[in-house]
Motif scaffolding. Structure first.
Motif, mmCIF file in Angstrom:
data_model
loop_
_atom_site.group_PDB
_atom_site.id
_atom_site.type_symbol
_atom_site.label_atom_id
_atom_site.label_comp_id
_atom_site.label_asym_id
_atom_site.label_seq_id
_atom_site.Cartn_x
_atom_site.Cartn_y
_atom_site.Cartn_z
ATOM 1 N N ARG A 96 4.694 2.902 1.796
ATOM 2 C CA ARG A 96 4.289 1.856 2.718
ATOM 3 C C ARG A 96 3.334 2.412 3.762
ATOM 4 N N VAL A 97 2.683 1.496 4.476
ATOM 5 C CA VAL A 97 1.825 1.860 5.599
ATOM 6 C C VAL A 97 2.340 1.140 6.840
ATOM 7 N N ILE A 98 1.934 1.632 7.999
ATOM 8 C CA ILE A 98 2.219 0.977 9.264
ATOM 9 C C ILE A 98 0.917 0.973 10.056
ATOM 10 N N ILE A 146 -3.132 -7.826 7.700
ATOM 11 C CA ILE A 146 -4.457 -7.684 7.067
ATOM 12 C C ILE A 146 -4.437 -6.608 5.980
ATOM 13 N N PRO A 147 -3.994 -5.363 6.265
ATOM 14 C CA PRO A 147 -3.897 -4.375 5.176
ATOM 15 C C PRO A 147 -2.969 -4.830 4.062
ATOM 16 N N TYR A 148 -1.914 -5.551 4.428
ATOM 17 C CA TYR A 148 -0.947 -6.019 3.441
ATOM 18 C C TYR A 148 -1.535 -7.114 2.561
ATOM 19 N N GLY A 149 -2.108 -8.128 3.203
ATOM 20 C CA GLY A 149 -2.563 -9.297 2.468
ATOM 21 C C GLY A 149 -3.900 -9.142 1.785
ATOM 22 N N LEU A 150 -4.850 -8.456 2.413
ATOM 23 C CA LEU A 150 -6.209 -8.377 1.871
ATOM 24 C C LEU A 150 -6.487 -7.115 1.067
ATOM 25 N N TYR A 151 -5.689 -6.081 1.261
ATOM 26 C CA TYR A 151 -5.960 -4.817 0.582
ATOM 27 C C TYR A 151 -4.813 -4.369 -0.308
ATOM 28 N N GLY A 152 -3.740 -5.124 -0.357
ATOM 29 C CA GLY A 152 -2.629 -4.831 -1.254
ATOM 30 C C GLY A 152 -1.816 -3.609 -0.874
ATOM 31 N N ASP A 184 5.423 -2.986 8.572
ATOM 32 C CA ASP A 184 5.405 -3.644 9.876
ATOM 33 C C ASP A 184 4.832 -5.050 9.852
ATOM 34 N N ALA A 185 4.627 -5.617 8.673
ATOM 35 C CA ALA A 185 4.148 -6.996 8.623
ATOM 36 C C ALA A 185 5.239 -7.918 9.134
ATOM 37 N N PHE A 186 4.853 -8.846 9.984
ATOM 38 C CA PHE A 186 5.834 -9.715 10.624
ATOM 39 C C PHE A 186 6.356 -10.738 9.626
ATOM 40 N N MET A 187 7.665 -10.831 9.538
ATOM 41 C CA MET A 187 8.287 -11.806 8.647
ATOM 42 C C MET A 187 9.334 -12.577 9.447
ATOM 43 N N ASN A 188 9.582 -13.807 9.066
ATOM 44 C CA ASN A 188 10.522 -14.634 9.811
ATOM 45 C C ASN A 188 11.968 -14.183 9.650
ATOM 46 N N MET A 189 12.321 -13.734 8.461
ATOM 47 C CA MET A 189 13.716 -13.369 8.226
ATOM 48 C C MET A 189 13.794 -11.955 7.688
ATOM 49 N N ARG A 190 14.600 -11.145 8.355
ATOM 50 C CA ARG A 190 14.854 -9.788 7.894
ATOM 51 C C ARG A 190 16.349 -9.522 8.041
ATOM 52 N N PRO A 191 16.896 -8.636 7.242
ATOM 53 C CA PRO A 191 18.309 -8.298 7.421
ATOM 54 C C PRO A 191 18.544 -7.677 8.801
ATOM 55 N N THR A 192 19.725 -7.906 9.347
ATOM 56 C CA THR A 192 20.062 -7.327 10.646
ATOM 57 C C THR A 192 19.952 -5.817 10.620
ATOM 58 N N SER A 193 20.329 -5.197 9.514
ATOM 59 C CA SER A 193 20.272 -3.735 9.425
ATOM 60 C C SER A 193 18.834 -3.232 9.550
ATOM 61 N N TRP A 194 17.858 -4.009 9.074
ATOM 62 C CA TRP A 194 16.450 -3.612 9.201
ATOM 63 C C TRP A 194 16.054 -3.567 10.667
ATOM 64 N N ALA A 195 16.436 -4.616 11.429
ATOM 65 C CA ALA A 195 16.100 -4.659 12.850
ATOM 66 C C ALA A 195 16.783 -3.533 13.614
ATOM 67 N N VAL A 229 7.360 5.082 4.675
ATOM 68 C CA VAL A 229 6.042 4.954 5.290
ATOM 69 C C VAL A 229 5.323 6.294 5.164
ATOM 70 N N LYS A 230 4.226 6.300 4.423
ATOM 71 C CA LYS A 230 3.466 7.533 4.202
ATOM 72 C C LYS A 230 2.208 7.601 5.054
ATOM 73 N N HIS A 231 1.672 6.436 5.465
ATOM 74 C CA HIS A 231 0.404 6.437 6.196
ATOM 75 C C HIS A 231 0.471 5.550 7.440
ATOM 76 N N ILE A 232 -0.189 6.018 8.480
ATOM 77 C CA ILE A 232 -0.407 5.220 9.681
ATOM 78 C C ILE A 232 -1.873 4.833 9.688
ATOM 79 N N LEU A 233 -2.142 3.541 9.763
ATOM 80 C CA LEU A 233 -3.507 3.038 9.869
ATOM 81 C C LEU A 233 -3.775 2.809 11.349
ATOM 82 N N SER A 234 -4.879 3.344 11.830
ATOM 83 C CA SER A 234 -5.160 3.253 13.261
ATOM 84 C C SER A 234 -6.641 2.998 13.498
#
Length: 191
Positions: free
Chosen positions: A25-27, A40-46, A51-62, A112-117
């Motif tokens: 994954r990337v962040i 943007i990296p998630y949706g347009l570049y695959g 760290d993509a924002f999602m409405n529902m995540r497991p409590t353990s993830w948070a 997470v292997k890469h940080i995009l900055s």
């Protein structure tokens, strides 16, 4: 930033040479005026994003995100997974102290292997694998050179900033475990 066509023009995200072949994954280190949202990296570049924002995540993830990665107490509520630039860490054209802002070992454990900055990062724990030669024009340039800052802002309407890509060492790839086995007839179709 105007329209969205410029989001297809980020050179380092179009470059596949640094991208891992395994499931990592990337962040995205987010800067409001010069960096794209994590989607943007998630949706347009695959690129699989942590760290993509999602409405529902497991409590353990948070809990893992707040307590492990951000080193903050978890109060039971959800979490905004975006990592924002803390401008007090911006000195002499480099973003310093990212390892104090988040836990790189916990990110590595979360695949997470890469940080995009959009900003160059100074860290002995990260390795730069891609990025532009010239640093971006930041909001701090407005006081020094308002003409350059305004020109850069107008250019970004059609051509987005390039991104720096930093590798987190010893990241674990995503693995999937089976939760059940299903036997099917030899000639069964997908439907």
């Amino acid at each position: 930033h105007g329209g969205q066509s410029q989001y297809h023009s980020i050179a380092t995200l179009l470059d596949k040479s640094w991208q891992p072949t395994e499931n990592y994954r990337v962040i995205t280190l987010r800067v409001r005026d010069i960096g794209p949202e994590p989607e943007i990296p998630y949706g347009l570049y695959g690129l699989e994003s942590f760290d993509a924002f999602m409405n529902m995540r497991p409590t353990s993830w948070a809990e893992y995100y707040n307590i492990g990665i951000l080193n903050k107490p978890h109060r039971g509520e959800g979490v905004d997974p975006r990592i924002f630039v803390d401008w007090k860490n911006w000195r002499n054209g480099l973003y310093r102290g990212i390892e104090n802002q988040m836990s790189l070992p916990h990110l590595a454990m979360a695949n997470v292997k890469h940080i995009l900055s959009p900003l160059p990062i100074a860290s002995t724990l990260l390795r730069k694998v891609a990025g532009p030669i010239n640093p971006p024009v930041t909001r701090h340039m407005f006081a020094e050179n308002p003409g350059l800052y305004i020109k850069d802002r107008l250019t970004r309407l059609t051509q987005f900033n390039d991104m720096y890509v930093y590798e987190i060492p010893n990241a674990y790839p995503e693995v999937y475990s089976i939760d059940r086995l299903v036997s099917v007839e030899k000639e069964t179709t997908a439907t």
